[in-house]
Design a protein around this motif. Structure first.
Motif, PDB file in Angstrom:
ATOM      1  N   ALA A 130     -24.338 -55.693  39.641  1.00  0.00           N
ATOM      2  CA  ALA A 130     -23.879 -54.554  40.432  1.00  0.00           C
ATOM      3  C   ALA A 130     -22.391 -54.301  40.321  1.00  0.00           C
ATOM      4  N   PRO A 276     -19.385 -48.144  44.639  1.00  0.00           N
ATOM      5  CA  PRO A 276     -20.045 -49.049  43.699  1.00  0.00           C
ATOM      6  C   PRO A 276     -19.490 -48.961  42.284  1.00  0.00           C
ATOM      7  N   GLY A 277     -19.324 -50.134  41.694  1.00  0.00           N
ATOM      8  CA  GLY A 277     -19.041 -50.216  40.275  1.00  0.00           C
ATOM      9  C   GLY A 277     -20.324 -50.578  39.549  1.00  0.00           C
ATOM     10  N   TRP A 326     -32.802 -52.686  39.624  1.00  0.00           N
ATOM     11  CA  TRP A 326     -32.467 -52.855  38.207  1.00  0.00           C
ATOM     12  C   TRP A 326     -31.015 -52.566  37.878  1.00  0.00           C
ATOM     13  N   GLY A 327     -30.150 -52.636  38.865  1.00  0.00           N
ATOM     14  CA  GLY A 327     -28.740 -52.358  38.594  1.00  0.00           C
ATOM     15  C   GLY A 327     -28.345 -50.979  39.063  1.00  0.00           C
ATOM     16  N   HIS A 328     -27.112 -50.639  38.785  1.00  0.00           N
ATOM     17  CA  HIS A 328     -26.540 -49.397  39.324  1.00  0.00           C
ATOM     18  C   HIS A 328     -26.770 -48.240  38.358  1.00  0.00           C
ATOM     19  N   PHE A 329     -28.013 -47.783  38.335  1.00  0.00           N
ATOM     20  CA  PHE A 329     -28.401 -46.758  37.373  1.00  0.00           C
ATOM     21  C   PHE A 329     -27.496 -45.526  37.428  1.00  0.00           C
ATOM     22  N   ASP A 330     -27.207 -45.071  38.627  1.00  0.00           N
ATOM     23  CA  ASP A 330     -26.374 -43.871  38.792  1.00  0.00           C
ATOM     24  C   ASP A 330     -25.006 -44.052  38.118  1.00  0.00           C
ATOM     25  N   VAL A 331     -24.453 -45.228  38.236  1.00  0.00           N
ATOM     26  CA  VAL A 331     -23.164 -45.507  37.601  1.00  0.00           C
ATOM     27  C   VAL A 331     -23.340 -45.583  36.088  1.00  0.00           C
TER      28      VAL A 331
ATOM     29  N   GLY B 276     -30.497 -47.940  42.267  1.00  0.00           N
ATOM     30  CA  GLY B 276     -29.126 -48.338  42.563  1.00  0.00           C
ATOM     31  C   GLY B 276     -28.118 -47.327  42.073  1.00  0.00           C
ATOM     32  N   PRO B 277     -26.909 -47.378  42.586  1.00  0.00           N
ATOM     33  CA  PRO B 277     -26.400 -48.306  43.587  1.00  0.00           C
ATOM     34  C   PRO B 277     -26.914 -48.009  44.997  1.00  0.00           C
ATOM     35  N   ASN B 332     -17.236 -53.583  46.353  1.00  0.00           N
ATOM     36  CA  ASN B 332     -18.462 -53.552  47.150  1.00  0.00           C
ATOM     37  C   ASN B 332     -19.071 -52.170  46.973  1.00  0.00           C
ATOM     38  N   GLN B 333     -19.673 -51.620  47.996  1.00  0.00           N
ATOM     39  CA  GLN B 333     -20.322 -50.325  47.847  1.00  0.00           C
ATOM     40  C   GLN B 333     -19.597 -49.287  48.704  1.00  0.00           C
TER      41      GLN B 333
END
Lengths: 481, 454, 454, 481
Positions: A130, A276-277, A326-331, B276-277, B332-333
């Motif tokens: 993440a 989020p990164g 499954w992780g930060h898809f949007d990023v 996510g996120p 963080n988020q």
């Protein structure tokens, strides 16, 4: 500039968002499970819009100014990436949909893995972490798993140069390692003598940031990696500074075994005021089975008529799942869009111009600010704010004063080996004009430091808020209202 | 050059100022044989080309906006008010860095302070942090906290089989085998056996923390008040993983005696985005706050006498404590926490009650309808929220394939996560499932497709 | 209550403060028999319901994003960079009022000042105003200016048949029969006859203004330099209506000697939106500026010595001059002017040249391809930009229906606007028409649909 | 706070947006028609984003604060309306598409016409006018056309109360009328004696704003309208103040013949820093054929199986087309969305609470500010800033000082019959809390006016810019760079 809180703005009976009347009959409620009060604020839609619009105006941001933040790679975040990530076919996908209904998304994940592998030279990648530190934890955990499965459980020592990010030791400890610092020599490289002392059969590995946090490409890198490998250790690469290496050198070819990427640094996805990164992790063949998962894979190869069918695959000896899904898809969509647009040559230019910008700043400041390591730097460099003739001026003062010139301060007091460190990373997206204004501000502050140091101690004054009482915050701890 | 502003003339001027001849001279420190490797990637493309290509890729996906969605299991399809994107699309929010410089970061800081306050109020707890990555990692961080709380002397973390299987998996990734920590999860036998009573017997003096989910993975609701007492009697910490929408209606973990509350904040206005996120909620009793990892914003004053906010208790964090830190958390988020704060401010007291009630009523309506379809059997026997498990007369994957033909995204095939649950579907219902859509869903399930035209 | 924040308690408190009993008491001044009429409208709905309903309505439309579009004729399908919506969606811009209070409106004011500067530079003129409603009303306002320039003593406005027929119609609505003003438009005979030469003979001493379009309605380009001299020799004003994208490439109206330049700013980043709101460009020679209607922003300083901007020459405007004003214009197209300024800033010199060149080359490629299809004949014989007229072997409406079946929005049926032009299609091509799409279009036109699958 | 212009930020060779390479061959260019230079600025995408983001911060707006702007109805602009208008099926429609491909859009136009008719009591509507003043021009032109077709060309006098908006006389003149002012009496109503004098066979009509610009419902309205009708004139309604009448009274029932709506006032569409607005025009049966067009119409009625087919229809004796295409569709979508959400009861509440808010403010200020017409007002009211004991304080001073309290000033110096007018319209979307803060500020300013008038003369001081040199702007006219 003080703003009321949403609780102070609240007014009984107000309602900012109405739901439709129910179209089904009311179900019986479990009476003993009902809450008695719900102490949320009551605001109108306009109250909410005004509140957050006004709050936003109190923030510095890439969209309003220059962030010369060492180690953070605060580059411009292209707007098309934001738009693409909001396409309904990306933003409105449930993580548990059948893979047949998310082939577009899986294609992006698969290709993003491939792109990261190609850039870094590694053989496999997982996009599930993440954040950078999360990727780092995953990578270090993979090293632990690797040694464990080889029954090398004695290998419990992780070497970490004294210039490293604080996450490195923290991640190591989370994975059960003992941390052993390694010294940096006077040219800013890993001290090979210091290293040699720990190259024994307790050695699990070393975590190297390259270019290191002084902004320098370690001249002992190849040798150091070799020594660790010889001793049976693995080499972790902290990818925070990858912006300097795109198309310049492949970490896997340099000898790294596993590395994380920070998509929100290197690939221009926004920092979001603290996330989020997204933190992909890549590795060589021998570690691939340990990757966190699942990763995107071709589960039915393409045929003459049909494209490949993408799906999820859990690596064989995976350290496991590291997040809810499954992780930060949007990023990742944003990072993918960025890579699509830059392409091969564009990515290399990123590193070239990031490095050009840093050296330009360094050469324009080193006659007025002490420069502890005076050689061509990569994408960032570190000054040491210690003037014998202005002894009461500290790095913090320069940092705070920069705000009065409408610049975000550089990273300060890091790396720890430079006591009054100002760590400056301009990134490639800043223009010469902006750099020149920054140079002018820095030189003018150096002059002030000698002639009117109180301007620095009192700074900032042109900002909406002044220096904070940090002690009170911790002592009278009030973290909710 | 894409996103690089330099003209050739400017570049040359800068090289001259540095005192070097060419761009390549910048990279002399890199051993020659590693320098400038071949990168086998396509050429770049313009915004027009990239956006066309991405649009095409996106259209290969089936958006939940274009179907009737009954999938939940940790990610929920709620309506996201238009206000939210308008606000979080503001560059000052989303392109800002972590608010280490409070003088020019009060927007983020006050936003997070309010977020913490909202989460504390929602969960009935005294304190909350600025977020973790997601529900699963928040659970793991709770485990780490428990480990430290007992200085590693209690090695067992007892986890309810009602906790989302992914969350349990992530706790294992983080904690299992770390200094002898052991995560105990009773084997899933039947839905009826997933109760606090059945968990109570497994708490012992070795137990550092007991973790339950509320509503649990199967939608089940229990009052954990007595259970909390049992946990505390054994000296362990009690942690509850919650769905924040459910708390619009339900008794709070605080009232029940939880020491730590974690949860998935996605339902609070955050898009599904393939998983996510999201947003890891983390609240705790006040006396635990200094052991909580992640950022925390506190109120203070500036030197002009203004009320203001700063990151506080930073001495816990990795950039200060390094190997002594209890967590490596760095980013963080932030933006998602802000999203949740905007969502909660906008809905407010009445809105959150309303949406919770709609979810509750509609889920019960759906369950009642489904329970009347021959061959289908609702397994939940206690009150439930958002979702419920249904025994089906055929493999869920087959039923779902059939539903998909009719524009319906069926519920989760539970055998994907719990192999013993063959032919059981976990069905989620939110305010966005209309009566008509639920009725259609039931009609297709019952094999009566006469009026259907799809 | 929707968008009304008052609680019942607050309402009652306010009524008491006013000193009345009920809400109805507020309306005592209204004669009883007219008070509180029955309004036969539906009940209100929530955002969730409204957005679902609007989504459904929108899906009944065919978006140009989902087809291959060859329609132009005054509205053009150009790519709109993502940056634009991000910026104009900022509440500070779009929810602001007209900048009458310059101390707190410098964002809008500087934005408009820059817009004026950009339009002046683009058109080669000395001055520009802050916008009119659209291309057509800008033409009408030019006519009004010409009327006033000659104090009503010249009564004829000569309009080229190459001016968009809608623009001519609007000029007539505004001006015809006003104090004897007469708008003269030579009858359209053939495309070849729409030339400056043919217009020159009609200029006389009665003529206040001559209006041409550049490129004209049929895409034709002429150098009006000599024509401008003829107009000026007769003492009349010369006005050109322009397409701003074409000016990325073409000689400016300023160079040609225009006194007034008007035009449709829609191509500068403004969405098609079924025809509005668009953006009326208006530029002029400096000595006419005090007669130009609409707002004008000028540079000045504030009392702190800062460079700043204000609405200036307001003495011309209706709120001061009332019946002596030359226009009733009040709101203009502020946000769209800002959009155009952002578009021009972003594209800059090179980008505007590039897009103009792409439009030019692609239109010529399409024309060349079409000219080879048996039965089709390109009518344009002079250089053209964006669009061109094609004689077809069948009624255009029939051809377009056929094209639509293949996902192509054909060109304009010119007979809709110029009845003598039966079976003639006006085809527009922009940077968004790929070679492949042009080839497909030609393939369908030529009746060769073998490979087509639609 | 001064910001560089885009021209000052320009740097040669920079390019913020790249176009794809051409996929067709280059066509021959007409060499004698090519421009030599294109003096546009050269900026990067980030330059552009930063510039406009920073500029925006210098604006006051509804999203940041309260606009008590009389006659402007600066209410909250709901975000969902913005979102809906951006649906591709609305924003990406070419105006000349076949009607079969824009049935959704035509449905909205048709229904919006119906909604306006139902609210106002009129029988027909055209949505083509681009703005309020444009609708006004259209309506007055319709009156001219009506008299012309009856061969009543002597009817050239348009009566306009002395309290009217400046657009009224300007529109009348544009339509060829002579303007004759009518006096307002001491209760703020049309002076019937003054009116009677002009009720002759030269009378074309009268333009009435009701409630008038004093915020008062004209107590002589019915009689005045009757007199004009008796004399053969028509009555134009200026719809600027329609926010006070929604569900309270129907203008057509009151006797108006034609009226415009300002969608950006009454129906919450944003003002955009000066537009685009939208100005529908509505009328009774006898004027319907004169409406500007085209208007949306059912061209094939619904059948049992099919919905109606919507299309365009040009009214028979239309004054013609008033704009390039069919009006401000994008704005109309927002207004339609707003009407959908408010519905019958919601619209009535708008008028009720707008009126409540205005009376609440008026009653809280009238003891400290002179109130020229002291009776229950509608949605706005006018103060007259003339204190005998603070003779050098003017309305302008109070207006400017309000900015220091973070409020937008009210409309001032209008209507002209109140010399030091402050015209205050709070709208229904402002909360009691905000009104209370405004009252507090106004009362505090009244105190300052008496005790420290220089605070008012020097105001504003808390704003990014101070008072402007307006004379210099007009004298040294610099309107481009």
């Amino acid at each position: 500039r003080e703003q009321k809180t949403i609780f102070e703005l609240s007014s009984e009976g107000r309602n900012g968002f109405r739901f439709p009347k129910s179209d089904v009959k009311a179900a019986e409620l479990p009476n003993d499970l009902m809450r008695e009060t719900l102490p949320l604020p009551e605001l109108s839609e306009m109250d909410v819009v005004r509140h957050y619009t006004r709050l936003s105006a109190l923030n510095y941001s890439v969209d309003t100014g220059f962030y010369p933040l060492g180690s953070c790679t605060m580059k411009y975040n292209p707007k098309i990436c934001e738009k693409a990530a909001r396409f309904s076919g990306f933003s409105q996908l449930h993580p548990l949909q059948p893979v047949e209904t998310v082939q577009g998304a899986l294609l992006i994940l698969y290709e993003m893995q491939e792109i990261l592998q190609e850039i870094s030279g590694f053989h496999a990648a997982s996009l599930t972490p993440a954040a950078g530190a999360h990727g780092e934890f995953s990578g270090v955990k993979m090293i632990a798993a690797y040694h464990n499965q080889r029954d090398n459980s004695r290998r419990k020592v992780m070497l970490i140069p004294d210039s490293a990010h604080g996450t490195n030791p923290a991640s190591s400890v989370m994975c059960g390692f003992r941390v052993q610092p390694v010294n940096t020599n006077e040219r800013g490289n890993i001290d090979l003598k210091s290293l040699a002392a720990y190259c024994n059969d307790e050695l699990a590995g070393i975590m190297i940031t390259n270019p290191n946090t002084l902004g320098l490409f370690d001249e002992n890198l190849i040798e150091a990696i070799d020594m660790v490998h010889q001793a049976g250790g693995l080499v972790y690469g902290d990818g925070a500074n990858m912006n300097a290496l795109l198309g310049i050198a492949k970490p896997a070819e340099l000898g790294f075994d596993v590395m994380h990427f920070n998509l929100h640094k290197t690939f221009a996805t926004p920092h979001g005021g603290g996330g989020p990164g997204a933190g992909a992790v890549c590795c060589t063949e021998r570690l691939r089975d340990f990757l966190p998962g699942p990763i995107a894979a071709v589960i039915e190869p393409a045929t003459d008529e049909l494209p490949p069918l993408y799906g999820w695959k859990m690596p064989e000896k995976s350290i496991g799942q590291v997040g809810s899904f499954w992780g930060h898809f949007d990023v990742i969509v944003k990072a993918y869009t960025y890579c699509l647009m830059l392409g091969r040559d564009g990515l290399k230019r990123v590193a070239e111009f990031a490095t050009l910008n840093a050296n330009y700043l360094m050469s324009a400041l080193k006659d007025v600010y002490p420069l502890p390591y005076d050689r061509i730097c990569m994408h960032e460099f570190v000054l040491d704010v210690k003037w014998p003739d202005a002894p009461d001026v500290r790095a913090l003062d320069v940092a705070k004063r920069l705000m009065d010139y409408d610049f975000h301060p550089p990273t300060n007091y890091f790396p720890l080996i430079v006591h009054e460190a100002l760590m400056i990373e301009p990134t490639e997206t800043e223009s010469k004009q902006t750099l020149d204004l920054f140079i002018e501000a820095m030189r003018s502050i150096a002059k002030e430091a000698h002639e009117q140091p109180e301007l620095l101690h009192d700074a900032p004054v042109n900002t909406p808020f002044g220096r904070m009482d940090e002690v009170k915050a911790a002592k009278d701890l009030k973290i909710t209202e | 050059m894409m996103f690089i502003p330099h003209s050739d003339a400017e570049r040359d001027e800068m090289l001259a100022a540095i005192g070097i001849q060419s761009m390549d001279d910048l990279f002399e420190a890199i051993p020659k044989r590693y320098r400038f490797p071949k990168i086998n990637l396509h050429e770049g493309m313009t915004e027009i080309e990239a956006s066309a290509q991405l649009k095409e890729i996106a259209e290969a996906d089936l958006s939940v906006e274009d179907v009737s969605c009954f999938l939940g299991a940790g990610a929920y399809h709620h309506y996201i008010p238009a206000v939210i994107d308008n606000l979080i699309s503001r560059g000052e929010f989303y392109t800002a860095y972590t608010p280490y410089q409070p003088e020019i970061s009060q927007g983020t800081l006050q936003g997070i302070f309010e977020y913490q306050s909202l989460i504390a109020r929602l969960t009935g707890m005294e304190a909350a942090n600025a977020s973790h990555y997601d529900g699963a990692t928040a659970c793991a961080e709770a485990g780490i906290l428990a480990y430290h709380q007992f200085r590693g002397k209690r090695k067992k973390i007892l986890v309810s089989p009602g906790l989302h299987p992914h969350y349990a998996a992530v706790m294992q990734t983080y904690l299992e085998n770390f200094d002898g920590v052991h995560i105990e999860i009773p084997e899933f036998k039947s839905l009826d056996s997933v109760t606090p009573q059945n968990l109570a017997d497994l708490i012992d003096e070795e137990t550092a923390m007991v973790m339950v989910q509320y509503p649990d993975f199967f939608g089940q609701l229990f009052d954990y008040s007595e259970f909390a007492e049992i946990v505390h009697a054994k000296g362990a910490l009690f942690c509850m993983s919650v769905n924040p929408i459910a708390l619009g209606l339900l008794k709070t973990p605080g009232e029940m005696g939880a020491d730590i509350v974690v949860g998935e904040g996605q339902p609070l206005g955050i898009p599904l985005s393939l998983g996510g996120p999201y947003l890891g909620l983390f609240a705790a009793k006040k006396d635990l706050i200094r052991k909580v990892s992640g950022r925390i914003v506190g109120e203070t004053v500036d030197n002009r006498g203004q009320k203001a906010y700063v990151l506080t208790l930073t001495a816990r964090e990795q950039h200060i404590r390094r190997e002594k830190a209890t967590s490596n958390i760095c980013s963080n988020q932030g933006l998602n926490a802000l999203t949740a704060a905007i969502y909660l401010s906008l809905l407010g007291k009445k809105g959150l009650q309303d949406v919770a009630r709609l979810c509750y009523d509609k889920a019960h309506y759906a369950a009642e309808r489904i329970s009347k379809i021959p061959g289908f059997h609702v397994l939940n026997s206690t009150p439930f929220f958002h979702e419920f498990a249904v025994a089906c007369p055929a493999p869920v994957s087959e039923i779902n394939e059939h539903l998909l033909h009719h524009g319906i995204l069926g519920g989760l095939d539970l055998s994907r996560m719990i192999p013993s649950l063959q032919n059981v579907m976990l069905i989620a219902v939110t305010e966005l499932n209309s009566k008509e859509a639920i009725d259609d869903f039931c009609r297709i399930l019952s094999g009566d497709e006469n009026d259907d035209e799809s």
